[in-house]
Design an enzyme around this catalytic site. Structure first.
Site, PDB file in Angstrom:
ATOM      1  N   LYS A  70     114.761 100.932  81.519  1.00  0.00           N
ATOM      2  CA  LYS A  70     115.222 100.325  80.258  1.00  0.00           C
ATOM      3  C   LYS A  70     115.570 101.397  79.230  1.00  0.00           C
ATOM      4  O   LYS A  70     116.644 101.357  78.627  1.00  0.00           O
ATOM      5  CB  LYS A  70     114.112  99.422  79.702  1.00  0.00           C
ATOM      6  CG  LYS A  70     114.350  98.990  78.261  1.00  0.00           C
ATOM      7  CD  LYS A  70     113.235  98.141  77.719  1.00  0.00           C
ATOM      8  CE  LYS A  70     112.040  98.880  77.193  1.00  0.00           C
ATOM      9  NZ  LYS A  70     112.154  99.418  75.837  1.00  0.00           N
ATOM     10  N   ASN A  71     114.674 102.342  79.021  1.00  0.00           N
ATOM     11  CA  ASN A  71     114.897 103.297  77.932  1.00  0.00           C
ATOM     12  C   ASN A  71     116.051 104.261  78.217  1.00  0.00           C
ATOM     13  O   ASN A  71     116.704 104.732  77.291  1.00  0.00           O
ATOM     14  CB  ASN A  71     113.602 104.069  77.627  1.00  0.00           C
ATOM     15  CG  ASN A  71     112.576 103.176  76.947  1.00  0.00           C
ATOM     16  OD1 ASN A  71     112.898 102.070  76.513  1.00  0.00           O
ATOM     17  ND2 ASN A  71     111.334 103.634  76.873  1.00  0.00           N
ATOM     18  N   ARG A 121     111.678  91.517  76.847  1.00  0.00           N
ATOM     19  CA  ARG A 121     112.456  92.643  76.350  1.00  0.00           C
ATOM     20  C   ARG A 121     112.521  93.763  77.376  1.00  0.00           C
ATOM     21  O   ARG A 121     113.500  94.519  77.397  1.00  0.00           O
ATOM     22  CB  ARG A 121     111.801  93.225  75.082  1.00  0.00           C
ATOM     23  CG  ARG A 121     111.869  92.331  73.866  1.00  0.00           C
ATOM     24  CD  ARG A 121     111.321  93.076  72.661  1.00  0.00           C
ATOM     25  NE  ARG A 121     111.668  94.471  72.797  1.00  0.00           N
ATOM     26  CZ  ARG A 121     110.800  95.477  72.805  1.00  0.00           C
ATOM     27  NH1 ARG A 121     109.531  95.262  72.627  1.00  0.00           N
ATOM     28  NH2 ARG A 121     111.217  96.704  72.959  1.00  0.00           N
ATOM     29  N   CYS A 153     107.258  98.556  63.052  1.00  0.00           N
ATOM     30  CA  CYS A 153     107.068  97.516  64.060  1.00  0.00           C
ATOM     31  C   CYS A 153     105.600  97.409  64.391  1.00  0.00           C
ATOM     32  O   CYS A 153     104.764  98.101  63.816  1.00  0.00           O
ATOM     33  CB  CYS A 153     107.879  97.822  65.305  1.00  0.00           C
ATOM     34  SG  CYS A 153     107.300  99.249  66.177  1.00  0.00           S
ATOM     35  N   ASP A 193     103.429 104.558  76.809  1.00  0.00           N
ATOM     36  CA  ASP A 193     103.822 103.247  77.341  1.00  0.00           C
ATOM     37  C   ASP A 193     102.930 102.802  78.510  1.00  0.00           C
ATOM     38  O   ASP A 193     102.987 101.642  78.921  1.00  0.00           O
ATOM     39  CB  ASP A 193     105.294 103.274  77.804  1.00  0.00           C
ATOM     40  CG  ASP A 193     106.261 103.310  76.628  1.00  0.00           C
ATOM     41  OD1 ASP A 193     105.819 103.112  75.472  1.00  0.00           O
ATOM     42  OD2 ASP A 193     107.461 103.558  76.850  1.00  0.00           O
ATOM     43  N   ARG A 239     107.055 104.201  62.523  1.00  0.00           N
ATOM     44  CA  ARG A 239     108.238 104.684  63.238  1.00  0.00           C
ATOM     45  C   ARG A 239     109.418 105.045  62.330  1.00  0.00           C
ATOM     46  O   ARG A 239     110.470 104.410  62.366  1.00  0.00           O
ATOM     47  CB  ARG A 239     108.668 103.675  64.305  1.00  0.00           C
ATOM     48  CG  ARG A 239     107.541 103.411  65.264  1.00  0.00           C
ATOM     49  CD  ARG A 239     107.918 102.485  66.360  1.00  0.00           C
ATOM     50  NE  ARG A 239     108.625 103.152  67.442  1.00  0.00           N
ATOM     51  CZ  ARG A 239     108.966 102.547  68.571  1.00  0.00           C
ATOM     52  NH1 ARG A 239     108.688 101.292  68.751  1.00  0.00           N
ATOM     53  NH2 ARG A 239     109.584 103.208  69.512  1.00  0.00           N
TER      54      ARG A 239
HETATM   55  C1  UD1 Z   1     110.744 106.092  72.812  1.00  0.00           C
HETATM   56  C2  UD1 Z   1     110.654 104.953  73.797  1.00  0.00           C
HETATM   57  C3  UD1 Z   1     109.290 104.297  73.741  1.00  0.00           C
HETATM   58  C4  UD1 Z   1     108.180 105.328  73.912  1.00  0.00           C
HETATM   59  C5  UD1 Z   1     108.373 106.484  72.931  1.00  0.00           C
HETATM   60  C6  UD1 Z   1     107.378 107.601  73.156  1.00  0.00           C
HETATM   61  C7  UD1 Z   1     112.952 104.211  73.831  1.00  0.00           C
HETATM   62  C8  UD1 Z   1     113.913 103.128  73.528  1.00  0.00           C
HETATM   63  N1  UD1 Z   1     111.686 103.994  73.471  1.00  0.00           N
HETATM   64  O1  UD1 Z   1     110.631 105.531  71.510  1.00  0.00           O
HETATM   65  O2  UD1 Z   1     109.205 103.338  74.789  1.00  0.00           O
HETATM   66  O3  UD1 Z   1     106.939 104.709  73.674  1.00  0.00           O
HETATM   67  O4  UD1 Z   1     109.691 107.028  73.070  1.00  0.00           O
HETATM   68  O5  UD1 Z   1     107.427 108.047  74.466  1.00  0.00           O
HETATM   69  O6  UD1 Z   1     113.305 105.201  74.440  1.00  0.00           O
HETATM   70  N2  UD1 Z   1     108.716 109.750  64.700  1.00  0.00           N
HETATM   71  C9  UD1 Z   1     108.816 110.229  63.425  1.00  0.00           C
HETATM   72  N3  UD1 Z   1     110.069 110.479  62.900  1.00  0.00           N
HETATM   73  C10 UD1 Z   1     111.207 110.266  63.621  1.00  0.00           C
HETATM   74  C11 UD1 Z   1     111.085 109.787  64.936  1.00  0.00           C
HETATM   75  C12 UD1 Z   1     109.820 109.544  65.445  1.00  0.00           C
HETATM   76  O7  UD1 Z   1     107.812 110.441  62.736  1.00  0.00           O
HETATM   77  O8  UD1 Z   1     112.312 110.511  63.095  1.00  0.00           O
HETATM   78  C13 UD1 Z   1     107.369 109.463  65.252  1.00  0.00           C
HETATM   79  C14 UD1 Z   1     107.197 107.982  65.611  1.00  0.00           C
HETATM   80  O9  UD1 Z   1     106.827 107.217  64.479  1.00  0.00           O
HETATM   81  C15 UD1 Z   1     106.125 108.037  66.666  1.00  0.00           C
HETATM   82  C16 UD1 Z   1     106.408 109.369  67.370  1.00  0.00           C
HETATM   83  O10 UD1 Z   1     107.246 110.124  66.507  1.00  0.00           O
HETATM   84  O11 UD1 Z   1     104.849 108.069  66.071  1.00  0.00           O
HETATM   85  C17 UD1 Z   1     107.098 109.211  68.709  1.00  0.00           C
HETATM   86  O12 UD1 Z   1     108.299 108.494  68.523  1.00  0.00           O
HETATM   87  P1  UD1 Z   1     109.588 108.741  69.417  1.00  0.00           P
HETATM   88  O13 UD1 Z   1     109.317 109.758  70.465  1.00  0.00           O
HETATM   89  O14 UD1 Z   1     110.746 108.939  68.512  1.00  0.00           O
HETATM   90  O15 UD1 Z   1     109.722 107.320  70.119  1.00  0.00           O
HETATM   91  P2  UD1 Z   1     111.020 106.412  70.242  1.00  0.00           P
HETATM   92  O16 UD1 Z   1     112.192 107.248  70.557  1.00  0.00           O
HETATM   93  O17 UD1 Z   1     111.102 105.483  69.094  1.00  0.00           O
END
Ligand code: UD1
Length: 449
Positions: free
Chosen positions: A33-34, A412, A127, A320, A132
């Site tokens: 999915k991701n 989802r 969320c 995850d 996030r």
């Molecule tokens: C992706 C995955 C999700 C997985 C996560 C971590 C997708 C669609 N989803 O989510 O399933 O659980 O990686 O492996 O690929 N953060 C910040 N600032 C930012 C971006 C992130 O502070 O600009 C923080 C987030 O709040 C979180 C952490 O970094 O606490 C990790 O987030 P991130 O690696 O970005 O996860 P996603 O890409 O949202």
């Protein structure tokens, strides 16, 4: 016709599961999915036909398809093949109603900016599993020369001058965010000059996106390490690309075998993508054998030992998989400590597992799991996608019937999970919800992993 997957408006059904059946057989693992979500965003970079194979049929994929359609992209789906053509990409504004429901759709900001020199994408908001923010995405785009303003919940990004082309830069990510790495990699693909992303995420989905972009003519090196180097190219060309197998679905079915003491085989898988989860399963007493390069067999030994788990960015233990492993450790022979370091609010499944007879206490971002001999079926509510998987796993092992609400989370992210479990011999069915119990408000937030 644009058909990228169904997006039901609401899901009033519940899942009834009768536990303690043993499972048997083979599971076919779907596409990731991701990866598919990021690669769909990446397809905006190309003005030619992109054929994606092994795209899972999921609500999230349907939503990403809606975002793409809203910016002028043509999509056609047949089975697990998704054809995308962004030749007439003409809209730089992504619709709030959909980005609001799918955080990953924010990632189109990188490819829109690269193709059009402008992008307006709503902030995805927080969320159920945490706040996030997208600060790392925004700071990185600014480093690439974009002007960014955030007003009324909308991120407006523009490139002025230079033919509206972004400029390569050296970017250090404060945290190896998967989404920020993907957004910036896409943005840099069509930029002028070289971009170096340091402290980049190393997840297999990042590598899959890089491979997809390279197959279209991009020049990306180092994906899968913490330094990714992108040499910008002026344009990309048509591609036919197959998405990698879903490592989280793979891990979930390995836990299904472990928690029901059942021998299962799984393929196609990339065992290297789930090394951390396999190591933990072996640690607690399971045998996991690589039968073929793309096939795993789990052989339970009757033992579930306690262990400690800390979630980390890849190649660490995946956040995850935290909820599914917690379900498993509720039945271990001792005390386990599970520490969630990636998201600040990802323990919503704990009270629900406790309703099923588990003994789990939360202290900060730690869950202390004291193993119990048996879980008992109960009405429970899924609070997010991976929590829904954890409750299903617990229910498969529990005594009696479990009724799970909040199935919109499950839909989802797991393709045909019920059918796959039924094929293995699990007893479960989806029925209309007549229960007076309503999901807690946290489940109303549709945006998560
Ligand atoms: C992706 C995955 C999700 C997985 C996560 C971590 C997708 C669609 N989803 O989510 O399933 O659980 O990686 O492996 O690929 N953060 C910040 N600032 C930012 C971006 C992130 O502070 O600009 C923080 C987030 O709040 C979180 C952490 O970094 O606490 C990790 O987030 P991130 O690696 O970005 O996860 P996603 O890409 O949202």
């Amino acid at each position: 016709m644009t058909d990228t997957g169904s997006v039901p408006k609401s899901n009033p059904s519940v899942l009834e599961i009768w536990g303690r059946s043993s499972l048997k057989g083979h599971v076919t693992i779907s596409g990731a999915k991701n990866s598919a979500l990021a690669i769909m965003a990446g397809a905006l970079l190309c003005p030619d036909d992109c054929r994606l194979r092994n795209v899972p049929s999921l609500v999230d994929i349907g939503r990403m398809g809606q975002v793409l359609a809203a910016v002028g992209v043509k999509l056609e789906r047949q089975g697990n093949i998704l054809d995308i053509n962004a030749r007439h990409l003409n809209q730089s504004k992504a619709p709030y109603e959909i980005v609001n429901q799918l955080r990953a759709s924010f990632f189109v900001i990188g490819s829109l900016l690269a193709r059009l020199g402008a992008a307006q994408v709503p902030l995805p908001g927080g969320c159920a599993i945490g706040a996030r923010p997208v600060d790392l995405h925004v700071r990185g785009l600014q480093a690439l020369g974009a002007e960014v303003q955030i007003e009324h919940g909308m991120v407006h990004a523009y490139v002025r001058g230079n033919g509206r082309r972004l400029k390569g830069a050296k970017i250090y990510l404060d945290y190896p965010s998967v989404g920020a790495t993907e957004t910036l990699m896409m943005a840099a693909t069509l930029a002028e000059g070289e971009t170096i992303l340091e402290n980049a995420a190393q997840e297999p989905e990042v590598v899959d996106l890089a491979n997809f972009c390279n197959a279209m003519g991009a020049k990306i090196r180092g994906a899968g390490t913490n330094t990714i180097i992108i040499s910008g190219v002026p344009s990309l060309h048509s591609v036919d690309y197959s998405i990698i197998p879903d490592r989280i679905e793979t891990g979930t079915f390995l836990v299904a075998g472990a928690i029901t003491h059942s021998e299962l085989t799984l393929s196609p898988v990339v065992p290297d993508h789930i090394t951390a989860a396999i190591a933990k399963l072996q640690d607690i007493g399971m045998r996991v054998i690589q039968e073929a390069p793309d096939c795993l067999r789990i052989i339970p030994t009757g033992i579930i030992r306690a262990t400690d788990i800390e979630t980390l960015p890849y190649p660490g233990f995946p956040t995850d998989m935290q909820a599914p492993f917690m379900a498993l450790l509720t039945l271990s022979d001792g005390d386990s400590v599970i520490t969630e370091t990636v998201f600040e609010n990802r323990l919503g499944h704990v009270p629900e597992l406790n309703r099923m007879g588990a003994d789990i206490r939360i202290k900060g971002n730690n869950a202390i799991v004291r193993g119990v001999p048996l879980l008992s079926g109960a009405p429970v509510v899924a609070t997010d996608l991976r929590a829904s998987a954890a409750l299903i796993l617990a229910a498969l092992a529990a005594d009696g019937k479990t009724t799970i609400q909040g199935l919109h989370h499950l839909d989802r992210g797991y393709e045909k999970l019920e059918a796959k479990l039924q094929k293995l011999g699990a007893r479960l069915q989806r029925v209309s919800d007549h229960s007076p119990i309503k999901a807690p408000s946290v489940t109303q937030s549709p945006v998560n992993s």
